[in-house]
Write a protein that holds these residues in place. Structure first.
Motif, mmCIF file in Angstrom:
data_model
loop_
_atom_site.group_PDB
_atom_site.id
_atom_site.type_symbol
_atom_site.label_atom_id
_atom_site.label_comp_id
_atom_site.label_asym_id
_atom_site.label_seq_id
_atom_site.Cartn_x
_atom_site.Cartn_y
_atom_site.Cartn_z
ATOM 1 N N SER A 186 -57.439 2.548 -29.760
ATOM 2 C CA SER A 186 -57.130 1.119 -29.816
ATOM 3 C C SER A 186 -57.884 0.312 -28.765
ATOM 4 O O SER A 186 -57.675 -0.877 -28.649
ATOM 5 C CB SER A 186 -55.624 0.888 -29.666
ATOM 6 O OG SER A 186 -55.184 1.323 -28.408
ATOM 7 N N VAL A 187 -58.745 0.960 -27.993
ATOM 8 C CA VAL A 187 -59.563 0.218 -27.049
ATOM 9 C C VAL A 187 -60.957 0.014 -27.639
ATOM 10 O O VAL A 187 -61.410 0.789 -28.468
ATOM 11 C CB VAL A 187 -59.669 0.923 -25.668
ATOM 12 C CG1 VAL A 187 -58.326 0.966 -24.994
ATOM 13 C CG2 VAL A 187 -60.282 2.292 -25.783
ATOM 14 N N HIS B 179 -58.039 -3.282 -24.660
ATOM 15 C CA HIS B 179 -57.298 -3.121 -25.914
ATOM 16 C C HIS B 179 -57.905 -4.018 -26.991
ATOM 17 O O HIS B 179 -58.337 -5.138 -26.713
ATOM 18 C CB HIS B 179 -55.826 -3.485 -25.696
ATOM 19 C CG HIS B 179 -54.947 -3.004 -26.803
ATOM 20 N ND1 HIS B 179 -54.873 -3.642 -28.014
ATOM 21 C CD2 HIS B 179 -54.128 -1.927 -26.878
ATOM 22 C CE1 HIS B 179 -54.034 -2.994 -28.799
ATOM 23 N NE2 HIS B 179 -53.563 -1.943 -28.129
ATOM 24 N N SER B 180 -57.906 -3.524 -28.217
ATOM 25 C CA SER B 180 -58.533 -4.268 -29.319
ATOM 26 C C SER B 180 -57.849 -5.611 -29.588
ATOM 27 O O SER B 180 -58.443 -6.489 -30.213
ATOM 28 C CB SER B 180 -58.548 -3.421 -30.590
ATOM 29 O OG SER B 180 -57.230 -3.053 -30.956
ATOM 30 N N SER B 181 -56.639 -5.804 -29.117
ATOM 31 C CA SER B 181 -55.974 -7.105 -29.277
ATOM 32 C C SER B 181 -56.749 -8.216 -28.581
ATOM 33 O O SER B 181 -56.695 -9.369 -29.009
ATOM 34 C CB SER B 181 -54.548 -7.055 -28.731
ATOM 35 O OG SER B 181 -53.761 -6.209 -29.533
ATOM 36 N N TYR B 182 -57.471 -7.883 -27.510
ATOM 37 C CA TYR B 182 -58.273 -8.887 -26.799
ATOM 38 C C TYR B 182 -59.199 -9.601 -27.774
ATOM 39 O O TYR B 182 -59.219 -10.831 -27.854
ATOM 40 C CB TYR B 182 -59.092 -8.217 -25.689
ATOM 41 C CG TYR B 182 -60.183 -9.097 -25.117
ATOM 42 C CD1 TYR B 182 -59.891 -10.079 -24.180
ATOM 43 C CD2 TYR B 182 -61.508 -8.964 -25.529
ATOM 44 C CE1 TYR B 182 -60.880 -10.893 -23.662
ATOM 45 C CE2 TYR B 182 -62.500 -9.772 -25.013
ATOM 46 C CZ TYR B 182 -62.187 -10.736 -24.084
ATOM 47 O OH TYR B 182 -63.167 -11.549 -23.579
ATOM 48 N N ALA C 103 -50.038 0.589 -29.184
ATOM 49 C CA ALA C 103 -50.824 1.583 -28.464
ATOM 50 C C ALA C 103 -51.067 2.756 -29.393
ATOM 51 O O ALA C 103 -50.186 3.579 -29.623
ATOM 52 C CB ALA C 103 -50.073 2.038 -27.219
ATOM 53 N N LEU D 234 -53.422 -4.180 -20.767
ATOM 54 C CA LEU D 234 -54.329 -4.183 -21.928
ATOM 55 C C LEU D 234 -55.394 -3.087 -21.805
ATOM 56 O O LEU D 234 -56.449 -3.182 -22.433
ATOM 57 C CB LEU D 234 -54.983 -5.559 -22.103
ATOM 58 C CG LEU D 234 -54.052 -6.643 -22.640
ATOM 59 C CD1 LEU D 234 -54.749 -7.995 -22.661
ATOM 60 C CD2 LEU D 234 -53.538 -6.295 -24.023
ATOM 61 N N ASN D 235 -55.117 -2.076 -21.031
ATOM 62 C CA ASN D 235 -56.004 -0.902 -20.898
ATOM 63 C C ASN D 235 -57.415 -1.260 -20.467
ATOM 64 O O ASN D 235 -58.376 -0.606 -20.865
ATOM 65 C CB ASN D 235 -56.047 -0.096 -22.205
ATOM 66 C CG ASN D 235 -54.681 0.379 -22.636
ATOM 67 O OD1 ASN D 235 -53.818 0.655 -21.807
ATOM 68 N ND2 ASN D 235 -54.464 0.453 -23.933
ATOM 69 N N TYR D 236 -57.552 -2.299 -19.647
ATOM 70 C CA TYR D 236 -58.868 -2.692 -19.144
ATOM 71 C C TYR D 236 -59.350 -1.673 -18.114
ATOM 72 O O TYR D 236 -58.600 -1.241 -17.252
ATOM 73 C CB TYR D 236 -58.797 -4.073 -18.492
ATOM 74 C CG TYR D 236 -60.073 -4.459 -17.779
ATOM 75 C CD1 TYR D 236 -61.149 -4.973 -18.482
ATOM 76 C CD2 TYR D 236 -60.206 -4.277 -16.407
ATOM 77 C CE1 TYR D 236 -62.330 -5.320 -17.840
ATOM 78 C CE2 TYR D 236 -61.378 -4.617 -15.750
ATOM 79 C CZ TYR D 236 -62.435 -5.137 -16.469
ATOM 80 O OH TYR D 236 -63.600 -5.471 -15.831
ATOM 81 N N HIS E 184 -47.713 -8.156 -21.748
ATOM 82 C CA HIS E 184 -49.178 -8.191 -21.707
ATOM 83 C C HIS E 184 -49.644 -9.575 -21.277
ATOM 84 O O HIS E 184 -49.036 -10.587 -21.631
ATOM 85 C CB HIS E 184 -49.783 -7.874 -23.076
ATOM 86 C CG HIS E 184 -49.255 -6.608 -23.666
ATOM 87 N ND1 HIS E 184 -49.683 -5.373 -23.258
ATOM 88 C CD2 HIS E 184 -48.333 -6.391 -24.626
ATOM 89 C CE1 HIS E 184 -49.044 -4.448 -23.946
ATOM 90 N NE2 HIS E 184 -48.215 -5.037 -24.780
ATOM 91 N N VAL F 243 -48.776 -5.655 -29.985
ATOM 92 C CA VAL F 243 -49.842 -4.867 -29.392
ATOM 93 C C VAL F 243 -49.412 -3.422 -29.542
ATOM 94 O O VAL F 243 -48.415 -3.011 -28.955
ATOM 95 C CB VAL F 243 -50.044 -5.189 -27.892
ATOM 96 C CG1 VAL F 243 -51.106 -4.298 -27.299
ATOM 97 C CG2 VAL F 243 -50.412 -6.638 -27.714
#
Length: 163
Positions: free
Chosen positions: A37-38, A135-138, A33, A113-115, A90, A31
């Motif tokens: 990236s969100v 976060h775009s990883s979601y 940063a 995850l920057n929610y 995370h 992940v």
């Protein structure tokens, strides 16, 4: 075996191998940063279940897809299953709601995850202030599980002789 059936089986086998290799090479614990990236959180991701599967087979495919992607899940009740993914520091928790025609994946909770609501933090705003982002990883992690579930659907249908 007729030529048509032979070609169909080769196509299905090749498709399964292609999807499995894609899942292997796309599966990452990283992940990063980086600015931008969100992404806006889509509260629900929904996809269709192929015809000919029972509810038990749908649940089995979901569980296999989760295990293949290193998610943990509870036993679920009725037609839902809660799953958690832990990657280093995370955490992502989602709920799978399923039946014989569709599966939806709903966001439940996350850590690191920057929610939250988007705040303008650069001279080039990406989203409307207040838009709920994560976060775009979601999205990538949910897509990986979806692909694994779809591969398992194909395996089940091939075993049943439905394709």
């Amino acid at each position: 075996m007729s030529a048509d059936n032979y070609l169909k089986n080769k196509f299905i086998t090749g498709s399964i191998i292609f999807l499995m290799l894609g899942s292997i090479f796309l599966n990452t614990d990283t992940v990063m940063a980086v600015p931008g990236s969100v992404i806006p959180l889509k509260p629900t991701s929904k996809f269709n279940v192929p015809k000919g599967l029972t509810e038990k087979e749908v649940l089995t495919a979901i569980k296999i897809g989760l295990v293949e992607n290193k998610w943990e899940f509870n036993s679920g009740n009725g037609q839902n299953l809660e799953a958690t993914l832990n990657r280093r520091n995370h955490m992502l928790k989602v709920k799978f709601l399923y039946n014989i025609s569709s599966i939806s994946v709903d966001y439940v909770d996350s850590k690191n995850l920057n929610y939250g609501p988007y705040k303008e933090d650069s001279e080039y705003p990406t989203y409307k202030i207040g838009t709920i982002v994560i976060h775009s990883s979601y999205e990538r992690w949910v897509k990986q599980v979806k692909k694994s579930i779809e591969v398992e659907f194909l395996r089940i249908l091939v075993r049943k002789g439905a394709i």
